[in-house]
Motif scaffolding. Structure first.
Motif, short mmCIF file in Angstrom:
data_model
loop_
_atom_site.label_atom_id
_atom_site.label_comp_id
_atom_site.label_asym_id
_atom_site.label_seq_id
_atom_site.Cartn_x
_atom_site.Cartn_y
_atom_site.Cartn_z
N SER A 60 0.93 -1.18 -0.04
CA SER A 60 0.05 -0.05 -0.12
C SER A 60 0.89 1.22 -0.02
CB SER A 60 -0.70 0.22 1.37
OG SER A 60 0.06 0.14 2.40
N ALA A 61 0.26 2.38 -0.38
CA ALA A 61 1.07 3.51 -0.20
C ALA A 61 1.67 4.17 1.24
CB ALA A 61 0.25 4.57 -0.98
N THR A 62 0.47 3.58 2.18
CA THR A 62 0.95 3.86 3.44
C THR A 62 2.33 3.07 3.76
OG1 THR A 62 -1.59 4.10 4.15
CG2 THR A 62 0.22 3.35 5.82
N ASN A 65 5.20 4.76 2.01
CA ASN A 65 5.74 5.90 2.88
C ASN A 65 6.51 5.75 4.21
OD1 ASN A 65 4.57 7.75 1.16
ND2 ASN A 65 2.46 7.89 2.08
N GLU A 91 -1.61 7.81 8.86
CA GLU A 91 -1.20 6.63 8.73
C GLU A 91 -0.66 5.97 10.06
OE1 GLU A 91 2.27 6.74 5.75
OE2 GLU A 91 0.78 7.56 4.63
N ASP A 171 5.13 11.97 -1.20
CA ASP A 171 4.18 10.99 -1.31
C ASP A 171 3.24 11.43 -2.37
OD1 ASP A 171 1.82 9.75 -0.91
OD2 ASP A 171 1.27 10.60 1.00
N ALA A 173 0.96 9.33 -4.00
CA ALA A 173 -0.16 8.69 -4.01
C ALA A 173 -0.88 8.84 -5.32
CB ALA A 173 -0.95 8.57 -2.61
N ARG A 174 -1.27 10.11 -5.40
CA ARG A 174 -1.97 10.52 -6.77
C ARG A 174 -1.09 11.09 -7.53
NH1 ARG A 174 -5.87 11.27 -2.80
NH2 ARG A 174 -7.69 9.71 -2.84
N CYS A 199 0.87 5.26 -5.62
CA CYS A 199 -0.31 4.23 -5.18
C CYS A 199 -1.18 3.73 -6.46
CB CYS A 199 -1.29 4.83 -4.25
SG CYS A 199 -2.43 3.77 -3.66
N SER A 201 -3.87 1.80 -6.05
CA SER A 201 -5.33 1.61 -5.73
C SER A 201 -5.98 2.74 -5.63
CB SER A 201 -5.27 0.54 -4.56
OG SER A 201 -4.94 1.48 -3.50
N LYS A 202 -5.53 3.92 -6.09
CA LYS A 202 -6.63 4.93 -6.10
C LYS A 202 -7.11 5.19 -7.51
CE LYS A 202 -5.67 6.49 -1.84
NZ LYS A 202 -4.61 7.24 -1.07
#
Ligand SMILES: *Cc1c(COP(=O)(O)O)cnc(C)c1O
Length: 361
Positions: A60-62, A65, A91, A171, A173-174, A199, A201-202
């Protein structure tokens, strides 16, 4: 049963039939031994796209990170991050719990920082203080407002950090929402950062997965940390195949999500008592505030839910609507119409706390 129009997050997307085919056809091996060809292909491709030497697949992105925080820092260190940053807020206290690192929050504009915000924030080399070690930036910003980091800010902050011996983690994620919205390449956006998270899964629509990219040396450390954090997998090609599929088919289409977000924002902008904030929607997140005289955000969210529109509160008077692969233009405009009717009908009688919490991926 009426299917809801789900605009809570781009994490609600489900893999398309074509993505499921790619998953089913994935060539796999034992990734912990470096033998999963699909994971290896994804890591190599992401390293190249992001302009970094190497990449490591994460759950995951969490996780990615937190691998970055642990890679750059030792216990007692401090990281600098904008006050709405995901790493600090959403997080589960990861920097403290997993790496012994404190987060120092800086106030930016819609989640965006510039050099002035860092003034005086590096602690002196003195036994009383923690060691300032890492800068964490977020692109696009999430709770900040779905903003794209201006390239000049990234460059300025990166140069400043390097001058002062600080590492920079982005980060992203997007990240691909930023790429598509700005038409700047991923590698250019990431140039100022030592490590980058992306990420899958977004908005990219995968069931799971993320990558962390950076230098060979940092990625070797990150790989050990991934094992420590329980993220080293076996036949992970099953999910890496979805990510490779998304890189081919789900990046350019993010422009559709952005156009739908702008259409949604335009359709609710003139509703009395609502304010789109920030007013200019850059990516797939639309934040809007509701006037106290009408009720609070949780109450409006509850009202919308009665009419099968899912949009969450992200603050006492603030809501966040998100566009993605599984909501098309017609659904988004229908949702906007239901917002209009719900405000007209009133919602202050519904239960809904104005005190949060407001966690949202
Ligand atoms: C969602 C999100 C994450 C975490 O992603 P997961 O893959 O759900 O762990 C990290 N950073 C930002 C900015 C996000 O929006």
């Amino acid at each position: 049963m009426t299917m809801p129009i789900d605009m809570r997050s781009d994490t609600v997307t489900r893999p398309t039939p074509e993505m499921r085919q790619a998953i089913a056809a994935a060539e796999v091996g034992d990734d912990m031994s470096g033998e999963d060809p699909t994971v290896n292909r994804l890591e190599a491709r992401m390293a190249e796209m992001l302009g970094k030497e190497a990449a490591v697949f994460a759950c995951s992105a969490t996780q990615a990170n937190q691998m970055a925080v642990r890679t750059h820092c030792i216990p007692g260190d401090e990281l600098l991050i904008e006050s709405t940053g995901h790493i600090a807020l959403f997080e589960a206290g990861g920097p403290a719990a997993l790496s012994g690192v404190t987060c120092r929050l800086l106030n930016g504009q819609y989640g965006i920082l510039d050099l002035i915000d860092f003034e005086g924030k590096i602690r002196a080399d003195n036994q009383h203080f923690c060691r300032t070690r890492l800068v964490c930036l977020e692109n696009t910003t999430n709770v900040g407002g779905g903003r794209v980091y201006p390239l000049e800010n990234l460059t300025r902050i990166g140069q400043w950090a390097r001058r002062h011996g600080l590492k920079v983690h982005l980060d992203g994620a997007r990240l691909f929402n930023a790429v598509v919205a700005s038409r700047v390449s991923a590698a250019d956006i990431c140039r100022a950062a030592d490590t980058v998270t992306v990420c899958f899964s977004k908005g990219l629509g995968c069931p799971m997965g993320a990558v962390l990219a950076g230098t060979q040396e940092d990625m070797a450390r990150a790989r050990r940390v991934r094992k420590l954090f329980g993220g080293a997998l076996r036949q992970a090609g099953i999910v890496a195949a979805a990510a490779l599929y998304a890189l081919d088919h789900h990046i350019e289409r993010l422009e559709t999500d952005h156009a739908n977000a702008r259409a949604f924002a335009a359709a609710i902008a003139d509703i009395a008592g609502l304010t789109v904030d920030p007013p200019d929607v850059q990516t797939n997140l639309v934040f809007f505030n509701v006037a106290r005289s009408l009720g609070n955000a949780a109450q409006l969210s509850a009202k919308l839910k009665q009419h099968h529109v899912l949009i969450n509160a992200s603050g006492p008077q603030r809501l966040r609507a998100c566009t993605h692969l599984d909501v098309d233009r017609a659904a988004v405009l229908r949702a906007a119409q239901i917002v209009r009717e719900s405000v007209a009908a009133g919602f202050a009688d519904l239960p809904g706390s104005a005190t949060g919490p407001y966690a949202r991926g």
